[in-house]
Design a protein around this motif. Structure first.
Motif, PDB file in Angstrom:
ATOM      1  N   GLU A 299     -14.599  47.405  84.679  1.00  0.00           N
ATOM      2  CA  GLU A 299     -14.982  48.010  83.402  1.00  0.00           C
ATOM      3  C   GLU A 299     -16.484  47.856  83.232  1.00  0.00           C
ATOM      4  O   GLU A 299     -17.019  46.749  83.389  1.00  0.00           O
ATOM      5  CB  GLU A 299     -14.274  47.348  82.225  1.00  0.00           C
ATOM      6  N   ALA A 300     -17.141  48.943  82.918  1.00  0.00           N
ATOM      7  CA  ALA A 300     -18.587  48.890  82.697  1.00  0.00           C
ATOM      8  C   ALA A 300     -18.927  49.729  81.474  1.00  0.00           C
ATOM      9  O   ALA A 300     -18.435  50.848  81.311  1.00  0.00           O
ATOM     10  CB  ALA A 300     -19.338  49.402  83.915  1.00  0.00           C
ATOM     11  N   THR A 301     -19.765  49.183  80.614  1.00  0.00           N
ATOM     12  CA  THR A 301     -20.164  49.905  79.397  1.00  0.00           C
ATOM     13  C   THR A 301     -21.677  49.982  79.313  1.00  0.00           C
ATOM     14  O   THR A 301     -22.388  49.053  79.726  1.00  0.00           O
ATOM     15  CB  THR A 301     -19.635  49.211  78.123  1.00  0.00           C
ATOM     16  N   LEU A 302     -22.136  51.098  78.796  1.00  0.00           N
ATOM     17  CA  LEU A 302     -23.561  51.299  78.536  1.00  0.00           C
ATOM     18  C   LEU A 302     -23.759  51.400  77.045  1.00  0.00           C
ATOM     19  O   LEU A 302     -23.190  52.280  76.394  1.00  0.00           O
ATOM     20  CB  LEU A 302     -24.060  52.577  79.214  1.00  0.00           C
ATOM     21  N   ARG A 303     -24.557  50.473  76.501  1.00  0.00           N
ATOM     22  CA  ARG A 303     -24.975  50.568  75.100  1.00  0.00           C
ATOM     23  C   ARG A 303     -26.399  51.084  75.080  1.00  0.00           C
ATOM     24  O   ARG A 303     -27.259  50.570  75.790  1.00  0.00           O
ATOM     25  CB  ARG A 303     -24.866  49.215  74.403  1.00  0.00           C
TER      26      ARG A 303
ATOM     27  N   ALA B   6     -28.767  54.094  64.906  1.00  0.00           N
ATOM     28  CA  ALA B   6     -27.458  53.935  65.536  1.00  0.00           C
ATOM     29  C   ALA B   6     -27.612  53.722  67.040  1.00  0.00           C
ATOM     30  O   ALA B   6     -28.558  54.201  67.674  1.00  0.00           O
ATOM     31  CB  ALA B   6     -26.596  55.165  65.272  1.00  0.00           C
ATOM     32  N   TYR B   7     -26.679  52.985  67.593  1.00  0.00           N
ATOM     33  CA  TYR B   7     -26.542  52.950  69.046  1.00  0.00           C
ATOM     34  C   TYR B   7     -25.135  53.404  69.404  1.00  0.00           C
ATOM     35  O   TYR B   7     -24.212  53.350  68.584  1.00  0.00           O
ATOM     36  CB  TYR B   7     -26.851  51.571  69.635  1.00  0.00           C
ATOM     37  N   GLN B   8     -24.976  53.895  70.627  1.00  0.00           N
ATOM     38  CA  GLN B   8     -23.698  54.371  71.111  1.00  0.00           C
ATOM     39  C   GLN B   8     -23.247  53.507  72.292  1.00  0.00           C
ATOM     40  O   GLN B   8     -24.071  52.914  73.003  1.00  0.00           O
ATOM     41  CB  GLN B   8     -23.780  55.847  71.550  1.00  0.00           C
ATOM     42  N   THR B   9     -21.950  53.451  72.489  1.00  0.00           N
ATOM     43  CA  THR B   9     -21.368  52.673  73.588  1.00  0.00           C
ATOM     44  C   THR B   9     -20.479  53.589  74.414  1.00  0.00           C
ATOM     45  O   THR B   9     -19.618  54.274  73.870  1.00  0.00           O
ATOM     46  CB  THR B   9     -20.543  51.489  73.043  1.00  0.00           C
ATOM     47  N   TYR B  10     -20.699  53.595  75.727  1.00  0.00           N
ATOM     48  CA  TYR B  10     -19.962  54.489  76.613  1.00  0.00           C
ATOM     49  C   TYR B  10     -19.300  53.697  77.736  1.00  0.00           C
ATOM     50  O   TYR B  10     -19.886  52.743  78.266  1.00  0.00           O
ATOM     51  CB  TYR B  10     -20.909  55.520  77.243  1.00  0.00           C
ATOM     52  N   ASP B  11     -18.130  54.133  78.087  1.00  0.00           N
ATOM     53  CA  ASP B  11     -17.473  53.639  79.297  1.00  0.00           C
ATOM     54  C   ASP B  11     -18.050  54.431  80.466  1.00  0.00           C
ATOM     55  O   ASP B  11     -17.836  55.646  80.571  1.00  0.00           O
ATOM     56  CB  ASP B  11     -15.963  53.853  79.187  1.00  0.00           C
ATOM     57  N   VAL B  12     -18.771  53.770  81.339  1.00  0.00           N
ATOM     58  CA  VAL B  12     -19.444  54.463  82.452  1.00  0.00           C
ATOM     59  C   VAL B  12     -18.906  54.012  83.803  1.00  0.00           C
ATOM     60  O   VAL B  12     -19.544  54.254  84.839  1.00  0.00           O
ATOM     61  CB  VAL B  12     -20.973  54.242  82.384  1.00  0.00           C
ATOM     62  N   THR B  13     -17.743  53.388  83.817  1.00  0.00           N
ATOM     63  CA  THR B  13     -17.196  52.836  85.060  1.00  0.00           C
ATOM     64  C   THR B  13     -17.142  53.877  86.167  1.00  0.00           C
ATOM     65  O   THR B  13     -17.554  53.629  87.305  1.00  0.00           O
ATOM     66  CB  THR B  13     -15.788  52.270  84.805  1.00  0.00           C
ATOM     67  N   LYS B  14     -16.661  55.068  85.843  1.00  0.00           N
ATOM     68  CA  LYS B  14     -16.461  56.092  86.862  1.00  0.00           C
ATOM     69  C   LYS B  14     -17.760  56.748  87.327  1.00  0.00           C
ATOM     70  O   LYS B  14     -17.752  57.525  88.285  1.00  0.00           O
ATOM     71  CB  LYS B  14     -15.507  57.157  86.334  1.00  0.00           C
TER      72      LYS B  14
ATOM     73  N   ARG C 273     -23.368  46.603  80.960  1.00  0.00           N
ATOM     74  CA  ARG C 273     -22.623  45.355  81.063  1.00  0.00           C
ATOM     75  C   ARG C 273     -21.255  45.598  81.679  1.00  0.00           C
ATOM     76  O   ARG C 273     -20.661  46.666  81.511  1.00  0.00           O
ATOM     77  CB  ARG C 273     -22.450  44.695  79.687  1.00  0.00           C
ATOM     78  N   ALA C 274     -20.758  44.573  82.368  1.00  0.00           N
ATOM     79  CA  ALA C 274     -19.403  44.588  82.927  1.00  0.00           C
ATOM     80  C   ALA C 274     -18.644  43.428  82.326  1.00  0.00           C
ATOM     81  O   ALA C 274     -18.929  42.263  82.635  1.00  0.00           O
ATOM     82  CB  ALA C 274     -19.437  44.472  84.444  1.00  0.00           C
TER      83      ALA C 274
END
Length: 777
Positions: free
Chosen positions: A54-58, A91-99, A143-144
Motif C-alpha cells: 500500500e502506498a499513498t501520496l499526500r 487543502a491537501y489530497q491523499t491518493y492510493d498510488v500503489t499501482k 508513504r507506505a
C-alpha cells in the motif's frame, strides 16, 4: 501530453479525518518566472527495491497542481488543491498510488499552474493578481503504511512544462513540442504547514462528455460546434497534423442573430485554448489548469492540423444528483434541468455567480438565495460548509460579511471603492446557509461553528443606523451599502413599476437574520442570546410597522418584493393582514403575470402567494412566457439560468454584454418552491434532516401530473400528484426512518389517507412506506 491513469483513486482520508502532519517542505521551481509565464514543474527520481503493498501520496500546492508518477496521472481530481482563503487553510489530497509504482527506478513530476492563487481575479478595471502569493510551489509525501519513502525537499529538480501560459480567466496555451526536462533546482519556501487541512468536500470531477449536436463553417473557414448545453466545462480534442501546427479554441454561451459567434459578455476573460502539435500520429488534449463557461466552441486551424474528435467535458464539485422534479409542462421540466446545470456549472470549489467571464466569484447573495434549492438538487452539505469557513475568515473585524468569498479585496483593497462587505441580503448568507444545512442534513455542528459570526453580523447591522431601521448609503462601498433587490425589473421605463427601496430591503433582511439567529440560539442552548435576539427582533418588527406601513395597511413601496418578504417572514401586522392581502394581489395581478422581483425577492414571491392561498396567481406568474419570467428564458432556448430576466431579446440580440451571464443560478431558486410547495415535501425544523416532513402539496392544475424525488440521509423520498376533474390523487413514499405529517385542511374535501378519512383539523402521522392520499378541490 502525459498519459492518464484510471487506477489512482482518492483515498478515503483525503476528504475527512484528522489533519496529517507533513514532514515535507513546500518547494518552488527556481525557474518560475511568475504569474502569466511558462508553466513549471518539480520532480524527483527515486528507487524502490519492491513495490509496497500500500502506498499513498499526500500532496498540495500553492497554485494548482497535476501530479504524475512514471508518466501516469495521479488520480482524476481537477483544479486541485481547490480554492479556499489560502491565508486561512489550504487543502491537501491523499491518493492510493500503489499501482503506479514499479520496482527499481521511479519518477514523480508535479506540474504547477497559476490558478486562483496568483492568477487574475476580478474584472479588467480592478484586476488583482498574485492575490495570495507570487510563487507556485508543491508539497508532497509518499508513504507506505506510514513509512516515509519520499518527500519534497531541496534535492528535487524543476523545469518547464508544455503549459506555456494558463489562468482561470485566461484559459491555457499548450505546446506539445516541449518535453519536461530537469533544468533547474528548487527553492524551499517559508510556509506554515499548519495551514494544510484534508480536502473538505468532494473534488472537482468530470461529468459525461458531450458530443456536438451541430456544427458549421464560417465564411473565413473557422468551425463552430454546438454542444447543446451551456455548462462549466472544457473542450477535449483528438488531433493529427504536423509539428508546429496550431489549434485555437474560442468559447461562447450564445449566438447572435444569423448564428453570429458572440462572447462579448466574457469581458476581459480571454477564455481560450491554444494547442501546438508535436507531430505525433494522434494527439489528445484537454486543459489542465482552467475551465470555461460555454455552449459553443469555435476552432481555428493554423498550419497542417485536423480535428479528429471534439467533445465538451462538463466539470463540477457536485456530480451526483440528489433530487428531481417533473410536471406536465415540458418548459417547466426544462427549467429544472437548467437549474441543475447552473448549479453544476457554478459549484466548482465555491458557489460562484458565473463560470465564464472575468468574475467567477463566490457571491454570498447568490449563494444564500439558492442554498435551499442547492440542497434539494445535490448533496451540498460539505460543499457549502467549506464555503462558510471562507466566509467566516473573510468577515471583517466590524462584523461585515463579504460580498463574495474567498475575497481578494480583503487582502488587496480597491482604491476608491470602499470595503466589499456588509450588504444586507448578501451578508445574511452567514445565517441562512447554515440554517438550510441544518434543515436538510440535521447538521447542528454547522450552526455552532457559524454562530459567533452570526452574532457579529447582527451587531454590525444594528450599528449601520444605530437601531432597528437600516438606512443604507447610496454610494457604492460606503459603510452599510446594500445591493437591495439586485436586478429587480421595473417594466416600461416611461412608467416604471414600483420597486423596493434600500432601507426597506435592508430592514427586512435585518429582521430575517435576527429572528433566525434567535431560533438557532435556542437550538444551541444559548438562552441568554436567544432572549436578547428575540427582544431585538420585536424592536425591528415594531419599527418596521411604524416606518413602512400606512394606516390603511399598505406597505411603503407596494411592490412584489416588499410584500413577498413581509408576508413570508411575518412582518405584516395582524390588523393589516386583510388589507395587505388585497394590496399584494393587486400588485401581482396588475402586471398580468409578469415578475417584478430581483435576486432577493424572487425566491420569496411564489412561496408567499402560495401560502396565502393565491394559487391562481402563483400558477399564472410561474407559467408566464413573457419577460420577465422563468419560462421566457426556456422559450428563448436557454439551457441554464440567466443572470438577467431580459438577457436575450425576442430577436436574439444580447442585452448589455458588459454585465450579462447566461449561467447564473440565482433565479433557479424557484425550484425550492417546486419541491416544498408544489410537490409538497417540507422539511421540519423540529425534526431536521428529513426525520419528519410535512406533506402539503399546492395543487396548480396546469402542472398536473407532478412528480418529485429527493435522496435524504435515510433514503429516497418520492412524492407526486395528479388532478382529474377536480379529484387529486397523491402518492407519497417514505424510506425507513422518515415520517410525514398530514393536516386535514378545510379546503380539501373528502380527504383520505390510504382509504381512511382524515377529518378537518385532524393531524395524521404517516409512517415509512408508500401512501395514497386523495381529496377533491
Amino acid at each position: 501530453m502525459k498519459t492518464a491513469s484510471a487506477d489512482s483513486t482518492v483515498a478515503e482520508d483525503g476528504l475527512a479525518g484528522s489533519v496529517f502532519q507533513f514532514a515535507a517542505s513546500m518547494i518552488g521551481p527556481s525557474c518560475d518566472g511568475g504569474q502569466a509565464t511558462s508553466g513549471t514543474f518539480v520532480s524527483r527520481e527515486f528507487a524502490l527495491d519492491t513495490v509496497p503493498a500500500e502506498a499513498t501520496l499526500r500532496i498540495s500546492a500553492l497554485g494548482l497542481y497535476r501530479a504524475f508518477l512514471n508518466g501516469k496521472r495521479v488520480g482524476s481530481d481537477l483544479l486541485t488543491p481547490g480554492w479556499t482563503c489560502y491565508d486561512d487553510r489550504i487543502a491537501y489530497q491523499t491518493y492510493d498510488v500503489t499501482k503506479l509504482l514499479q520496482p527499481g527506478a521511479n519518477r514523480i513530476e508535479i506540474w504547477l499552474g497559476d490558478g486562483w492563487y496568483r492568477g487574475q481575479l476580478m474584472w479588467a478595471s480592478n484586476p488583482i493578481i498574485n492575490c495570495w502569493g507570487d510563487r507556485t510551489a508543491a508539497i508532497a509525501e509518499l508513504r507506505a503504511r506510514g513509512e516515509l519513502l519520499l518527500k519534497t525537499d531541496d534535492r528535487w529538480k524543476s523545469g518547464f512544462t508544455p503549459v506555456v501560459r494558463n489562468g482561470i480567466y485566461y484559459g491555457e496555451d499548450y505546446d506539445a513540442r516541449i518535453h519536461p526536462q530537469d533544468s533547474h533546482g528548487v527553492d524551499v519556501l517559508p510556509f506554515d504547514k499548519a495551514l494544510l487541512v484534508p480536502h473538505e468536500t468532494g473534488a472537482v470531477r468530470e461529468l459525461d462528455e458531450r458530443s456536438p449536436i451541430d456544427s458549421w463553417t464560417e465564411a473565413d473557414g473557422r468551425i463552430v460546434y454546438d454542444f447543446g448545453q451551456n455548462a462549466g466545462a472544457y473542450i477535449r480534442l483528438r488531433l493529427t497534423g504536423a509539428a508546429g501546427a496550431q489549434v485555437r479554441v474560442e468559447h461562447s454561451e450564445v449566438l447572435g442573430p444569423d448564428r453570429f459567434f458572440d462572447n462579448r459578455n466574457y469581458r476581459s476573460a480571454r477564455a481560450e485554448l491554444t494547442y501546438t502539435l508535436s507531430g505525433q500520429t494522434e494527439e489528445d488534449y484537454a486543459p489542465l489548469f482552467t475551465f470555461m463557461g460555454f455552449r459553443y466552441a469555435r476552432i481555428t486551424l493554423t498550419g497542417q492540423a485536423e480535428v479528429i474528435a471534439i467533445t465538451m467535458v462538463p466539470v463540477t464539485s457536485v456530480p451526483t444528483s440528489a433530487g428531481g422534479f417533473t410536471s406536465g409542462v415540458a418548459a417547466v421540466n426544462r427549467l429544472v434541468d437548467n437549474t441543475i446545470w447552473s448549479q453544476r456549472s457554478n459549484f466548482i470549489e465555491v458557489p460562484t455567480d458565473c463560470p465564464q467571464r472575468d468574475e467567477r466569484l463566490g457571491w454570498t447573495g447568490d449563494a444564500q438565495v439558492f442554498a435551499g434549492t442547492a440542497c434539494w438538487l445535490a448533496d451540498s452539505q460539505s460543499f457549502l460548509r467549506k464555503y462558510l469557513r471562507d466566509v467566516i475568515h473573510d468577515q471583517r473585524a466590524d462584523g461585515a460579511v463579504p460580498h463574495f468569498s474567498p475575497d481578494p479585496t480583503r487582502l488587496h483593497p480597491i482604491a476608491g471603492r470602499g470595503d466589499w462587505a456588509g450588504s444586507t441580503g448578501w451578508g445574511d448568507a452567514i445565517t441562512i446557509i447554515p440554517w438550510q444545512l441544518y434543515l436538510h442534513y440535521g447538521d447542528s455542528a454547522v450552526l455552532e461553528e457559524c454562530f459567533p459570526a452570526m452574532l457579529r453580523w447582527l451587531d454590525y447591522l444594528w450599528r449601520i443606523s444605530d437601531g432597528p431601521i437600516i438606512r443604507p448609503p447610496a454610494v457604492w462601498g460606503a459603510h452599510g451599502f446594500t445591493f437591495g433587490d439586485w436586478l429587480q425589473p421595473v417594466g416600461d421605463n416611461r412608467k416604471p413599476r414600483p420597486t423596493v427601496a434600500d432601507d426597506c430591503a435592508a430592514t427586512l433582511y435585518h429582521f430575517i437574520s435576527t429572528q433566525l439567529t434567535a431560533k438557532i440560539a435556542r437550538i444551541l442552548g444559548e438562552t441568554v442570546e436567544a432572549a436578547r435576539l428575540d427582544k431585538r427582533a420585536d424592536e425591528i418588527r415594531a419599527a418596521f410597522k411604524n416606518e413602512f406601513f400606512s394606516p390603511s395597511g399598505r406597505i411603503a413601496h407596494n411592490d412584489q418584493t416588499s410584500w413577498s418578504l413581509a408576508f413570508l417572514y411575518g412582518l405584516v401586522p395582524p390588523e393589516y393582514e386583510e388589507a395587505a392581502r388585497g394590496y399584494f394581489r393587486g400588485v401581482a395581478e396588475e402586471t398580468d403575470g409578469v415578475i417584478g422581483t430581483g435576486f432577493i425577492g424572487t425566491p420569496a414571491l411564489l412561496p408567499a402567494l402560495t401560502r396565502l392561498g393565491m394559487l391562481d396567481l402563483a400558477e399564472k406568474m410561474f407559467l408566464n412566457r413573457k419577460v420577465p419570467g422563468w419560462l421566457y428564458q426556456v422559450e428563448r432556448g436557454a439551457t441554464s439560468i440567466w443572470e438577467r430576466w431580459d438577457a436575450l431579446a425576442e430577436d436574439g440580440t444580447i442585452y448589455d454584454p458588459d454585465m450579462n451571464s447566461y449561467n447564473h443560478y440565482a433565479y433557479g431558486a424557484v425550484c425550492q418552491w417546486l419541491f416544498e410547495d408544489v410537490a409538497g415535501i417540507k422539511p421540519l425544523e423540529d425534526k431536521p434532516g428529513f426525520e419528519e416532513v410535512v406533506f402539503d402539496p399546492a395543487i396548480l392544475p396546469a402542472l398536473s401530473p407532478v412528480s418529485a424525488w429527493h435522496d435524504t440521509r435515510f433514503g429516497r423520498i418520492e412524492a407526486g400528484w395528479t388532478l382529474e376533474e377536480g379529484f387529486v390523487t397523491c402518492r407519497l413514499v417514505l424510506p425507513p426512518g422518515v415520517a410525514a405529517r398530514l393536516h386535514g385542511r378545510s379546503d380539501r374535501k373528502a380527504l383520505k389517507a390510504n382509504g381512511a378519512t382524515v377529518e378537518q383539523g385532524q393531524d395524521l402521522r404517516l409512517a415509512a412506506g408508500e401512501h395514497k392520499i386523495t381529496f377533491s378541490i
